[in-house]
Design a protein around this motif. Structure first.
Motif, PDB file in Angstrom:
ATOM      1  N   THR A  33       9.352  11.290  -3.569  1.00 39.81           N
ATOM      2  CA  THR A  33       8.632  12.545  -3.794  1.00 39.81           C
ATOM      3  C   THR A  33       8.938  13.511  -2.652  1.00 39.81           C
ATOM      4  O   THR A  33       9.259  13.091  -1.542  1.00 39.81           O
ATOM      5  CB  THR A  33       7.118  12.250  -3.873  1.00 39.81           C
ATOM      6  OG1 THR A  33       6.893  11.329  -4.934  1.00 39.81           O
ATOM      7  CG2 THR A  33       6.304  13.490  -4.109  1.00 39.81           C
ATOM      8  N   GLY A  34       8.804  14.787  -2.908  1.00 36.70           N
ATOM      9  CA  GLY A  34       9.103  15.802  -1.905  1.00 36.70           C
ATOM     10  C   GLY A  34       8.205  15.731  -0.678  1.00 36.70           C
ATOM     11  O   GLY A  34       7.092  15.193  -0.718  1.00 36.70           O
ATOM     12  N   CYS A  35       8.712  16.297   0.401  1.00 37.07           N
ATOM     13  CA  CYS A  35       8.030  16.241   1.706  1.00 37.07           C
ATOM     14  C   CYS A  35       6.617  16.837   1.662  1.00 37.07           C
ATOM     15  O   CYS A  35       5.695  16.269   2.240  1.00 37.07           O
ATOM     16  CB  CYS A  35       8.834  16.991   2.760  1.00 37.07           C
ATOM     17  SG  CYS A  35      10.405  16.217   3.151  1.00 37.07           S
ATOM     18  N   ILE A  36       6.455  17.972   0.996  1.00 33.54           N
ATOM     19  CA  ILE A  36       5.145  18.631   0.979  1.00 33.54           C
ATOM     20  C   ILE A  36       4.113  17.742   0.299  1.00 33.54           C
ATOM     21  O   ILE A  36       2.996  17.581   0.805  1.00 33.54           O
ATOM     22  CB  ILE A  36       5.223  20.012   0.285  1.00 33.54           C
ATOM     23  CG1 ILE A  36       6.108  20.967   1.099  1.00 33.54           C
ATOM     24  CG2 ILE A  36       3.829  20.609   0.092  1.00 33.54           C
ATOM     25  CD1 ILE A  36       5.616  21.248   2.511  1.00 33.54           C
ATOM     26  N   ALA A  37       4.466  17.128  -0.808  1.00 31.02           N
ATOM     27  CA  ALA A  37       3.538  16.235  -1.496  1.00 31.02           C
ATOM     28  C   ALA A  37       3.196  15.024  -0.622  1.00 31.02           C
ATOM     29  O   ALA A  37       2.044  14.578  -0.585  1.00 31.02           O
ATOM     30  CB  ALA A  37       4.125  15.780  -2.828  1.00 31.02           C
ATOM     31  N   ILE A  38       4.178  14.512   0.089  1.00 32.27           N
ATOM     32  CA  ILE A  38       3.951  13.384   1.000  1.00 32.27           C
ATOM     33  C   ILE A  38       2.998  13.807   2.119  1.00 32.27           C
ATOM     34  O   ILE A  38       2.042  13.098   2.441  1.00 32.27           O
ATOM     35  CB  ILE A  38       5.281  12.875   1.612  1.00 32.27           C
ATOM     36  CG1 ILE A  38       6.233  12.354   0.531  1.00 32.27           C
ATOM     37  CG2 ILE A  38       5.027  11.827   2.697  1.00 32.27           C
ATOM     38  CD1 ILE A  38       5.818  11.095  -0.152  1.00 32.27           C
ATOM     39  N   LEU A  39       3.250  14.969   2.694  1.00 33.95           N
ATOM     40  CA  LEU A  39       2.385  15.473   3.760  1.00 33.95           C
ATOM     41  C   LEU A  39       0.958  15.684   3.263  1.00 33.95           C
ATOM     42  O   LEU A  39      -0.008  15.370   3.969  1.00 33.95           O
ATOM     43  CB  LEU A  39       2.950  16.773   4.335  1.00 33.95           C
ATOM     44  CG  LEU A  39       4.229  16.617   5.151  1.00 33.95           C
ATOM     45  CD1 LEU A  39       4.851  17.988   5.425  1.00 33.95           C
ATOM     46  CD2 LEU A  39       3.967  15.870   6.445  1.00 33.95           C
ATOM     47  N   GLN A  40       0.816  16.203   2.057  1.00 35.83           N
ATOM     48  CA  GLN A  40      -0.524  16.396   1.490  1.00 35.83           C
ATOM     49  C   GLN A  40      -1.235  15.066   1.302  1.00 35.83           C
ATOM     50  O   GLN A  40      -2.431  14.949   1.567  1.00 35.83           O
ATOM     51  CB  GLN A  40      -0.436  17.139   0.157  1.00 35.83           C
ATOM     52  CG  GLN A  40      -0.076  18.601   0.313  1.00 35.83           C
ATOM     53  CD  GLN A  40       0.163  19.289  -1.007  1.00 35.83           C
ATOM     54  OE1 GLN A  40       0.642  18.699  -1.960  1.00 35.83           O
ATOM     55  NE2 GLN A  40      -0.165  20.575  -1.051  1.00 35.83           N
ATOM     56  N   GLN A  41      -0.502  14.055   0.862  1.00 43.00           N
ATOM     57  CA  GLN A  41      -1.107  12.743   0.662  1.00 43.00           C
ATOM     58  C   GLN A  41      -1.506  12.116   2.002  1.00 43.00           C
ATOM     59  O   GLN A  41      -2.564  11.507   2.116  1.00 43.00           O
ATOM     60  CB  GLN A  41      -0.158  11.819  -0.104  1.00 43.00           C
ATOM     61  CG  GLN A  41      -0.804  10.565  -0.610  1.00 43.00           C
ATOM     62  CD  GLN A  41      -1.952  10.838  -1.576  1.00 43.00           C
ATOM     63  OE1 GLN A  41      -1.896  11.725  -2.412  1.00 43.00           O
ATOM     64  NE2 GLN A  41      -3.026  10.073  -1.449  1.00 43.00           N
ATOM     65  N   ILE A  42      -0.669  12.285   3.014  1.00 42.22           N
ATOM     66  CA  ILE A  42      -1.007  11.784   4.354  1.00 42.22           C
ATOM     67  C   ILE A  42      -2.279  12.472   4.854  1.00 42.22           C
ATOM     68  O   ILE A  42      -3.176  11.825   5.403  1.00 42.22           O
ATOM     69  CB  ILE A  42       0.159  11.996   5.344  1.00 42.22           C
ATOM     70  CG1 ILE A  42       1.340  11.101   4.966  1.00 42.22           C
ATOM     71  CG2 ILE A  42      -0.286  11.714   6.786  1.00 42.22           C
ATOM     72  CD1 ILE A  42       2.632  11.428   5.706  1.00 42.22           C
ATOM     73  N   ALA A  43      -2.370  13.782   4.641  1.00 45.58           N
ATOM     74  CA  ALA A  43      -3.561  14.526   5.060  1.00 45.58           C
ATOM     75  C   ALA A  43      -4.804  14.035   4.317  1.00 45.58           C
ATOM     76  O   ALA A  43      -5.886  13.922   4.911  1.00 45.58           O
ATOM     77  CB  ALA A  43      -3.355  16.019   4.822  1.00 45.58           C
ATOM     78  N   ALA A  44      -4.644  13.712   3.038  1.00 46.81           N
ATOM     79  CA  ALA A  44      -5.778  13.203   2.256  1.00 46.81           C
ATOM     80  C   ALA A  44      -6.244  11.848   2.793  1.00 46.81           C
ATOM     81  O   ALA A  44      -7.451  11.609   2.927  1.00 46.81           O
ATOM     82  CB  ALA A  44      -5.390  13.091   0.784  1.00 46.81           C
ATOM     83  N   VAL A  45      -5.293  10.983   3.110  1.00 44.55           N
ATOM     84  CA  VAL A  45      -5.647   9.664   3.656  1.00 44.55           C
ATOM     85  C   VAL A  45      -6.357   9.836   5.001  1.00 44.55           C
ATOM     86  O   VAL A  45      -7.393   9.222   5.248  1.00 44.55           O
ATOM     87  CB  VAL A  45      -4.391   8.770   3.805  1.00 44.55           C
ATOM     88  CG1 VAL A  45      -4.714   7.502   4.577  1.00 44.55           C
ATOM     89  CG2 VAL A  45      -3.799   8.432   2.445  1.00 44.55           C
ATOM     90  N   ARG A  46      -5.796  10.685   5.831  1.00 43.23           N
ATOM     91  CA  ARG A  46      -6.412  10.898   7.149  1.00 43.23           C
ATOM     92  C   ARG A  46      -7.811  11.479   7.014  1.00 43.23           C
ATOM     93  O   ARG A  46      -8.745  11.056   7.701  1.00 43.23           O
ATOM     94  CB  ARG A  46      -5.544  11.835   7.982  1.00 43.23           C
ATOM     95  CG  ARG A  46      -6.119  12.057   9.353  1.00 43.23           C
ATOM     96  CD  ARG A  46      -5.250  12.914  10.211  1.00 43.23           C
ATOM     97  NE  ARG A  46      -5.834  13.030  11.545  1.00 43.23           N
ATOM     98  CZ  ARG A  46      -5.376  13.789  12.480  1.00 43.23           C
ATOM     99  NH1 ARG A  46      -4.289  14.499  12.275  1.00 43.23           N
ATOM    100  NH2 ARG A  46      -5.967  13.844  13.637  1.00 43.23           N
ATOM    101  N   GLY A  47      -7.987  12.425   6.119  1.00 49.01           N
ATOM    102  CA  GLY A  47      -9.310  13.011   5.899  1.00 49.01           C
ATOM    103  C   GLY A  47     -10.312  11.979   5.420  1.00 49.01           C
ATOM    104  O   GLY A  47     -11.470  11.960   5.855  1.00 49.01           O
ATOM    105  N   ALA A  48      -9.872  11.097   4.535  1.00 42.37           N
ATOM    106  CA  ALA A  48     -10.757  10.056   4.022  1.00 42.37           C
ATOM    107  C   ALA A  48     -11.149   9.075   5.127  1.00 42.37           C
ATOM    108  O   ALA A  48     -12.315   8.670   5.228  1.00 42.37           O
ATOM    109  CB  ALA A  48     -10.086   9.331   2.863  1.00 42.37           C
TER     110      ALA A  48
END
Length: 91
Positions: A33-48
């Motif tokens: 998957t593209g970098c932006i989607a990966i970064l968004q998912q990492i941010a979601a995990v970190r936020g959780a």
């Protein structure tokens, strides 16, 4: 009763959501998957994870550090433990 026992269902729900987000991150990486989607998912995990940490920390402070029966030395000792955990978490 400890706040983690009293809030067990709610905390486990958060942990399961984190697991789901981490699984989604793994799948996204595997499927290139593209970098932006990966970064968004990492941010979601970190936020959780941050939300879980905040909830457990707040519960600990309210239940243990604000407890009426503790003397000053016990409160200071508990506070030092909390500070050590926060420092470790912030690294």
């Amino acid at each position: 009763m400890s706040h983690t026992i009293a809030d067990k269902k709610k905390l486990l729900t958060r942990v399961r959501r984190i697991r789901g987000q981490a699984d989604a991150l793994e799948k996204a990486l595997e499927s290139e998957t593209g970098c932006i989607a990966i970064l968004q998912q990492i941010a979601a995990v970190r936020g959780a994870v941050n939300g879980l940490m905040s909830e457990v920390l707040e519960g600990h402070i309210r239940e243990h550090l604000m407890e009426e029966g503790l003397d000053k030395a016990e409160k200071e000792q508990d506070l030092e433990k909390i500070v050590a955990v926060i420092r470790s978490y912030m690294k």
